[in-house]
Design a protein around this motif. Structure first.
Motif, PDB file in Angstrom:
ATOM      1  N   THR A  92     -18.325  -3.110  30.191  1.00 51.73           N
ATOM      2  CA  THR A  92     -19.092  -3.085  31.455  1.00 51.73           C
ATOM      3  C   THR A  92     -19.330  -1.644  31.888  1.00 51.73           C
ATOM      4  O   THR A  92     -20.447  -1.268  32.275  1.00 51.73           O
ATOM      5  CB  THR A  92     -18.306  -3.845  32.560  1.00 51.73           C
ATOM      6  N   PHE A  93     -18.275  -0.850  31.804  1.00 48.51           N
ATOM      7  CA  PHE A  93     -18.379   0.550  32.222  1.00 48.51           C
ATOM      8  C   PHE A  93     -19.473   1.265  31.409  1.00 48.51           C
ATOM      9  O   PHE A  93     -20.291   2.004  31.954  1.00 48.51           O
ATOM     10  CB  PHE A  93     -17.014   1.251  32.029  1.00 48.51           C
ATOM     11  N   ASP A  94     -19.484   1.011  30.108  1.00 46.86           N
ATOM     12  CA  ASP A  94     -20.455   1.689  29.236  1.00 46.86           C
ATOM     13  C   ASP A  94     -21.889   1.264  29.559  1.00 46.86           C
ATOM     14  O   ASP A  94     -22.790   2.111  29.610  1.00 46.86           O
ATOM     15  CB  ASP A  94     -20.121   1.418  27.765  1.00 46.86           C
ATOM     16  N   TRP A  95     -22.117  -0.035  29.765  1.00 46.17           N
ATOM     17  CA  TRP A  95     -23.465  -0.482  30.140  1.00 46.17           C
ATOM     18  C   TRP A  95     -23.926   0.240  31.409  1.00 46.17           C
ATOM     19  O   TRP A  95     -25.035   0.786  31.460  1.00 46.17           O
ATOM     20  CB  TRP A  95     -23.481  -2.002  30.397  1.00 46.17           C
ATOM     21  N   ILE A  96     -23.072   0.244  32.418  1.00 46.80           N
ATOM     22  CA  ILE A  96     -23.461   0.845  33.712  1.00 46.80           C
ATOM     23  C   ILE A  96     -23.715   2.348  33.565  1.00 46.80           C
ATOM     24  O   ILE A  96     -24.594   2.912  34.221  1.00 46.80           O
ATOM     25  CB  ILE A  96     -22.359   0.557  34.780  1.00 46.80           C
ATOM     26  N   ARG A 129      -8.580   6.430  34.024  1.00 50.54           N
ATOM     27  CA  ARG A 129      -9.055   7.653  34.689  1.00 50.54           C
ATOM     28  C   ARG A 129     -10.136   8.343  33.866  1.00 50.54           C
ATOM     29  O   ARG A 129     -11.070   8.929  34.418  1.00 50.54           O
ATOM     30  CB  ARG A 129      -7.909   8.671  34.860  1.00 50.54           C
ATOM     31  N   VAL A 130      -9.975   8.276  32.537  1.00 49.74           N
ATOM     32  CA  VAL A 130     -10.817   9.120  31.667  1.00 49.74           C
ATOM     33  C   VAL A 130     -12.312   8.804  31.777  1.00 49.74           C
ATOM     34  O   VAL A 130     -13.111   9.698  32.081  1.00 49.74           O
ATOM     35  CB  VAL A 130     -10.305   9.075  30.213  1.00 49.74           C
ATOM     36  N   PRO A 131     -12.748   7.543  31.560  1.00 48.56           N
ATOM     37  CA  PRO A 131     -14.193   7.287  31.683  1.00 48.56           C
ATOM     38  C   PRO A 131     -14.717   7.549  33.091  1.00 48.56           C
ATOM     39  O   PRO A 131     -15.837   8.052  33.245  1.00 48.56           O
ATOM     40  CB  PRO A 131     -14.347   5.813  31.280  1.00 48.56           C
ATOM     41  N   PHE A 132     -13.921   7.231  34.115  1.00 48.90           N
ATOM     42  CA  PHE A 132     -14.393   7.512  35.478  1.00 48.90           C
ATOM     43  C   PHE A 132     -14.621   9.013  35.660  1.00 48.90           C
ATOM     44  O   PHE A 132     -15.654   9.442  36.167  1.00 48.90           O
ATOM     45  CB  PHE A 132     -13.394   7.001  36.527  1.00 48.90           C
ATOM     46  N   GLU A 133     -13.643   9.807  35.246  1.00 50.65           N
ATOM     47  CA  GLU A 133     -13.791  11.257  35.436  1.00 50.65           C
ATOM     48  C   GLU A 133     -14.916  11.795  34.570  1.00 50.65           C
ATOM     49  O   GLU A 133     -15.662  12.687  34.975  1.00 50.65           O
ATOM     50  CB  GLU A 133     -12.455  11.957  35.187  1.00 50.65           C
ATOM     51  N   VAL A 139     -11.339  10.385  41.065  1.00 48.62           N
ATOM     52  CA  VAL A 139     -10.218   9.429  41.019  1.00 48.62           C
ATOM     53  C   VAL A 139      -9.094   9.970  41.899  1.00 48.62           C
ATOM     54  O   VAL A 139      -8.616  11.091  41.700  1.00 48.62           O
ATOM     55  CB  VAL A 139      -9.714   9.208  39.576  1.00 48.62           C
ATOM     56  N   TYR A 140      -8.699   9.156  42.882  1.00 49.69           N
ATOM     57  CA  TYR A 140      -7.629   9.558  43.791  1.00 49.69           C
ATOM     58  C   TYR A 140      -6.344   9.783  42.975  1.00 49.69           C
ATOM     59  O   TYR A 140      -5.997   8.950  42.131  1.00 49.69           O
ATOM     60  CB  TYR A 140      -7.423   8.448  44.842  1.00 49.69           C
ATOM     61  N   PRO A 141      -5.673  10.912  43.208  1.00 46.35           N
ATOM     62  CA  PRO A 141      -4.492  11.221  42.366  1.00 46.35           C
ATOM     63  C   PRO A 141      -3.364  10.206  42.476  1.00 46.35           C
ATOM     64  O   PRO A 141      -2.642   9.971  41.510  1.00 46.35           O
ATOM     65  CB  PRO A 141      -4.030  12.596  42.882  1.00 46.35           C
ATOM     66  N   GLY A 142      -3.196   9.594  43.650  1.00 44.56           N
ATOM     67  CA  GLY A 142      -2.087   8.644  43.830  1.00 44.56           C
ATOM     68  C   GLY A 142      -2.461   7.267  43.301  1.00 44.56           C
ATOM     69  O   GLY A 142      -3.344   6.618  43.852  1.00 44.56           O
ATOM     70  N   MET A 143      -1.790   6.841  42.255  1.00 44.12           N
ATOM     71  CA  MET A 143      -2.056   5.508  41.720  1.00 44.12           C
ATOM     72  C   MET A 143      -0.894   4.602  42.139  1.00 44.12           C
ATOM     73  O   MET A 143       0.213   5.083  42.355  1.00 44.12           O
ATOM     74  CB  MET A 143      -2.164   5.563  40.192  1.00 44.12           C
TER      75      MET A 143
END
Ligand code: FMN
Length: 184
Positions: A92-96, A129-133, A139-143
């Motif tokens: 999904t991430f890749d399509w978007i 985190r990687v694809p979002f960044e 990406v908020y540091p606190g997970m």
């Protein structure tokens, strides 16, 4: 401010589904407009550039892209699959990510996980985190990771452990402040 909430688990009774519900309630108390996105309503074929270049984008991808355009933030609770995150979401991430302008860019993202293990699914979040960044999200540091998730919820869906419930609320509050400060 509008935030989209996702559970990356597609199953009924999912621990991540329960966790994202708590996060939604917590953010709504802060006056944030929330929309829960049911990813099973956005099923996509495996990404193939030939499909994109001939048939075009699937309707589900267009619809999800339109939703993302309305929001400044994304809160996402993910199961850990083999120390990573579920493959359907990468697809999904890749399509978007093929739309221009990039729909993931400039979004404030909160990552959460729940797992029956003692690690709470946290290892999968590092992969998320990687694809979002890569696509320009913040990406908020606190997970937040919920361990022993099979024993963490009451019948009504609250967290049994009060200290953990407070930590979750504090995480949501500081993420919302982060997202508001970033508002584009
Ligand atoms: C393909 C697969 C791989 C899994 N790998 C892990 C893992 O690496 N770490 C972990 O803590 N749990 C793992 N699990 C167990 C999940 O944490 C568990 O099924 C959990 O309930 C999934 O989240 P959900 O309740 O939101 O669906 C795996 C489950 C599946 C189906």
């Amino acid at each position: 401010m509008k935030v989209l909430a996702f559970s990356l688990s597609l199953r009924q009774g999912s621990f991540n589904g329960k966790l994202i519900q708590l996060v939604i309630e917590s953010a709504e108390k802060l006056g944030v407009e929330l929309e829960l996105i049911d990813l099973s309503a956005y099923e996509l074929p495996a990404y193939n550039m030939d499909i994109q270049n001939t048939v075009g984008f699937p309707k589900a991808a267009n619809d999800l892209k339109d939703k993302l355009e309305t929001a400044q933030g994304i809160m996402l609770a993910s199961p850990e699959y083999n120390f990573s995150y579920p493959g359907h979401f990468k697809n999904t991430f890749d399509w978007i990510s093929r739309y221009q302008p990039m729909p993931w860019a400039n979004k404030a993202v909160l990552l959460l996980s729940a797992s029956p293990s003692l690690v709470g699914g946290n290892r999968g979040l590092w992969h998320l985190r990687v694809p979002f960044e890569a696509c320009g999200a913040f990406v908020y540091p606190g997970m937040f990771s919920l361990a022993s998730a099979h024993d963490a919820f009451t019948e009504s869906g609250a967290l049994k452990d009060e200290a953990m419930a407070k930590r979750l609320e504090a995480t949501v509050l500081s993420y919302i402040r982060f997202a508001e400060a970033l508002k584009f």
